[in-house]
Design an enzyme around this catalytic site. Sequence first.
Site, PDB file in Angstrom:
ATOM      1  N   GLU A   1      45.209  70.043  34.279  1.00 37.19           N
ATOM      2  CA  GLU A   1      45.259  68.578  34.239  1.00 37.19           C
ATOM      3  C   GLU A   1      45.661  68.011  35.602  1.00 37.19           C
ATOM      4  O   GLU A   1      45.099  67.023  36.070  1.00 37.19           O
ATOM      5  CB  GLU A   1      46.253  68.117  33.174  1.00 37.19           C
TER       6      GLU A   1
ATOM      7  N   HIS B   1      37.240  28.509  41.683  1.00 39.52           N
ATOM      8  CA  HIS B   1      38.395  28.931  42.479  1.00 39.52           C
ATOM      9  C   HIS B   1      38.002  29.514  43.831  1.00 39.52           C
ATOM     10  O   HIS B   1      38.525  29.102  44.867  1.00 39.52           O
ATOM     11  CB  HIS B   1      39.227  29.952  41.715  1.00 39.52           C
TER      12      HIS B   1
ATOM     13  N   HIS C   1      50.604  28.251  43.032  1.00 41.56           N
ATOM     14  CA  HIS C   1      51.378  29.475  43.288  1.00 41.56           C
ATOM     15  C   HIS C   1      52.870  29.313  42.997  1.00 41.56           C
ATOM     16  O   HIS C   1      53.730  29.630  43.838  1.00 41.56           O
ATOM     17  CB  HIS C   1      51.172  29.951  44.721  1.00 41.56           C
TER      18      HIS C   1
ATOM     19  N   ASP D   1      45.392  25.676  44.626  1.00 42.66           N
ATOM     20  CA  ASP D   1      46.436  26.657  44.315  1.00 42.66           C
ATOM     21  C   ASP D   1      47.819  26.010  44.313  1.00 42.66           C
ATOM     22  O   ASP D   1      48.164  25.241  45.221  1.00 42.66           O
ATOM     23  CB  ASP D   1      46.441  27.775  45.359  1.00 42.66           C
TER      24      ASP D   1
ATOM     25  N   ASP E   1      45.088  29.923  40.233  1.00 41.62           N
ATOM     26  CA  ASP E   1      46.247  30.424  40.985  1.00 41.62           C
ATOM     27  C   ASP E   1      47.473  29.548  40.738  1.00 41.62           C
ATOM     28  O   ASP E   1      48.068  28.988  41.657  1.00 41.62           O
ATOM     29  CB  ASP E   1      45.928  30.516  42.482  1.00 41.62           C
TER      30      ASP E   1
ATOM     31  N   HIS F   1      41.644  28.835  46.916  1.00 43.52           N
ATOM     32  CA  HIS F   1      41.713  30.254  47.276  1.00 43.52           C
ATOM     33  C   HIS F   1      42.213  30.537  48.692  1.00 43.52           C
ATOM     34  O   HIS F   1      42.590  31.661  48.990  1.00 43.52           O
ATOM     35  CB  HIS F   1      40.313  30.875  47.096  1.00 43.52           C
TER      36      HIS F   1
ATOM     37  N   ASP G   1      52.492  33.376  40.760  1.00 42.19           N
ATOM     38  CA  ASP G   1      52.683  34.364  41.830  1.00 42.19           C
ATOM     39  C   ASP G   1      53.214  33.710  43.100  1.00 42.19           C
ATOM     40  O   ASP G   1      52.903  32.565  43.421  1.00 42.19           O
ATOM     41  CB  ASP G   1      51.396  35.132  42.145  1.00 42.19           C
ATOM     42  N   ARG G   2      54.005  34.478  43.817  1.00 42.85           N
ATOM     43  CA  ARG G   2      54.603  34.128  45.102  1.00 42.85           C
ATOM     44  C   ARG G   2      55.712  33.089  44.983  1.00 42.85           C
ATOM     45  O   ARG G   2      56.773  33.271  45.555  1.00 42.85           O
ATOM     46  CB  ARG G   2      53.533  33.683  46.099  1.00 42.85           C
TER      47      ARG G   2
ATOM     48  N   ASN H   1      41.948  34.050  40.836  1.00 45.41           N
ATOM     49  CA  ASN H   1      42.065  35.501  40.936  1.00 45.41           C
ATOM     50  C   ASN H   1      43.484  35.989  40.645  1.00 45.41           C
ATOM     51  O   ASN H   1      43.697  37.175  40.411  1.00 45.41           O
ATOM     52  CB  ASN H   1      41.616  35.981  42.320  1.00 45.41           C
ATOM     53  N   HIS H   2      44.471  35.082  40.620  1.00 43.24           N
ATOM     54  CA  HIS H   2      45.842  35.480  40.278  1.00 43.24           C
ATOM     55  C   HIS H   2      46.154  35.273  38.804  1.00 43.24           C
ATOM     56  O   HIS H   2      47.275  35.578  38.381  1.00 43.24           O
ATOM     57  CB  HIS H   2      46.851  34.726  41.142  1.00 43.24           C
TER      58      HIS H   2
ATOM     59  N   ARG I   1      39.617  40.653  52.327  1.00 45.87           N
ATOM     60  CA  ARG I   1      40.256  40.720  51.013  1.00 45.87           C
ATOM     61  C   ARG I   1      39.922  42.011  50.282  1.00 45.87           C
ATOM     62  O   ARG I   1      40.627  42.393  49.355  1.00 45.87           O
ATOM     63  CB  ARG I   1      39.825  39.532  50.154  1.00 45.87           C
TER      64      ARG I   1
ATOM     65  N   ASP J   1      45.917  65.219  27.488  1.00 47.91           N
ATOM     66  CA  ASP J   1      45.887  65.452  26.039  1.00 47.91           C
ATOM     67  C   ASP J   1      47.110  64.880  25.325  1.00 47.91           C
ATOM     68  O   ASP J   1      47.323  65.153  24.135  1.00 47.91           O
ATOM     69  CB  ASP J   1      45.769  66.954  25.745  1.00 47.91           C
TER      70      ASP J   1
END
Length: 695
Positions: free
Chosen positions: A635, A351, A240, A238, A267, A445, A270-271, A299-300, A418, A626
């Site tokens: 609704e 990963h 990141h 990772d 990964d 990971h 992110d972060r 997963n990111h 997780r 709708d």
Amino acid sequence: MFSLSEGCGCVSFRGGRRNRSLGDDSSSCRSSEIEQEVPKKLGRRLLDGQCNVRALVPFLKFWKRDDVSMTKAERTMKAAILIQQWYRRYLARMEVRRRYTWTIFQSIEYAGEQDQVKLYNFFNALLSHMRDSSGRVSSERTSRTASVLEQVFSEESDEGGGVDETAPPKPSRGPDIEFPLQRKDIDLLIEAFRKKKHRLHAKHVAQILKEATQLLKRLPNINVATTSISSQITVCGDLHGKLDDLLVIFHKNGLPSPENPYIFNGDFVDRGKKGLEVFLLLLACMLAFPGGVYLNRGNHEDLIMNQRYGFIKEVQQKYRHNAERLLKLIEGVYRWLPLGTIINNRVFVVHGGISDTTDLDMIRSLERDKYVSLLRPPVTENCAPGSEVIDKVEWKQVFDILWSDPQAVGGCVANTLRGAGTYFGPDVTTSFLQRNKLSFLIRSHECKPGGYEILHNGNVITIFSASNYYELGSNKGAYLKLCGNSLERQFVQYTAAVSRTRRLTFRQRVGLVESSAMRELHNLIMSARRPLEAYFRSMDVEQSGYIPISDWCAAMEETTHLGLPWRMLKDKLVRTDPDTRRVRYMDTFELTANKLARKADTQTVVDTLYKNKTSLEAIFKILDKDNSGYITLEEFSEACQLLGKYMPNPMTQEQLVDICRLMDINKDGLVDLNEFLESFRLAEKSLEGDDEEDT
């Protein structure tokens, strides 16, 4: 004889089993020695069996003498032992702080991922609520990603003008790269990103993303890598958004090439603050050096995760006029990223990990591009009997290899921390390797203090390449080099921003990381203040403001579900009555007294409204089944019934009717978007008023 070992201050006994090289990292000394202390009685074994009473026989007869009657050598010996005892206790305290700090960070990180999975379980239910009369998902939604790739990239550029793909790029202050990319273009990108020069033109960003997508489409679901040409291959974990770490890797190990190939194990974003630069540089290297870069999906690599963990916000800030189209192109890259890599038919690089149902043949044959997001199974238009079941089985295959973690005990169980994937044990690993004729598994990971970890008798290697992940000095990064046909392992550790970390002592580094962890923990506690305070008051029968420590710990765990050592953390969070040993539970929320909380409290209702405006509009569209522009009572009730499945205290039908009527401000029997937003504003204002009364 014995001597003080240089560097760590530990006693070293010559001729004994214990020895230590001066180049070792001090953390390894701590991990093996901090848990032991020099005993006060010489009858106990010293230094975990490395020094016994017999080794100190010459000094025993002098031990209880007064210092005045002791010789210089004897006083030196006693002083050395006392200093060692003090130093070990000091390091032990530091290690305890480091360990619970690490636990706080990991628990909060995993709790966030668990919340994200729960949120999209609910989101999936709402998606089914949006199906049209034919039973198929709205064509607007299913074609949204595909259509953007066919559109002309003609939104505003960063300079404010129109961007036309068919026209030559306008002069810009960013790096002037040319396609097809070559080594010189990579050097330009690195120079621009490293020195924070002018941003890469949006047209070039789009071109890199499109060409990368076309290249990735030609790759199999599981990459095939070999050391036959290169005699080595480097595996990175990772990143990141940590551009400094990527540049450190390239500086120490060289740029990618067919003779120096890399596998980047997911990964990428992110972060960190430089996720887009990291992602673009990896894609550019893949284009410029064919056969030199293998990219695995993590997963990111998922826009749903990016929404929560910062990458989407980063793209919007850096390319605000082009963000929407660029994000669609990024999504296309995500969908076509391979799911793993096999090296020399012996090593599986993925990963997350595996499960007891992981089937590489099924993974090789599935259509990976249909997994726009891994947090929900792909929507299929095939209505054939059993097709949905097949999709869910395939989806679990992908989910498990990107979200799972290893465990020390045997078996395979759901990953409750997780909220997704599995925990797989040594027996599952052995079975998987034997079934697929593999030697070992490399995964990422998980952040590790040293940047890597070896588990399952050497069959599972975790590699994590983002140093300073939680805070400055919190962890090292690492990469793994596999050399020759035997794939000999060489781990390389490093720390980015080393000049800053070197200026800090060990105590300062621990304190800095601990302070950051406590801030994160306080933020999470404040977000759960209402249920937590109610829990405290229910246990305080006498309304004294104090409850037993055990009750406080139980309340904290029951409310937060973080699995933290609350009894150890209590002195950091609450004050304890020295006479009754009961805690003053309202101290738990004292974060409101510091500057961070005051800054957050200054946010107005209007700020909150417009910060959530996009999300509220999306919720309104989901409720408006709708697409009439109005929400009817039917609704609203139908959607809230779905919501009730994911809430601890679902509302009754009468309560739902009352809520809908309250939102209907003009009393016409329908709720439009303006009324919906106004209801949110009033509710937010009411909540803030309650908080002020409580304080």
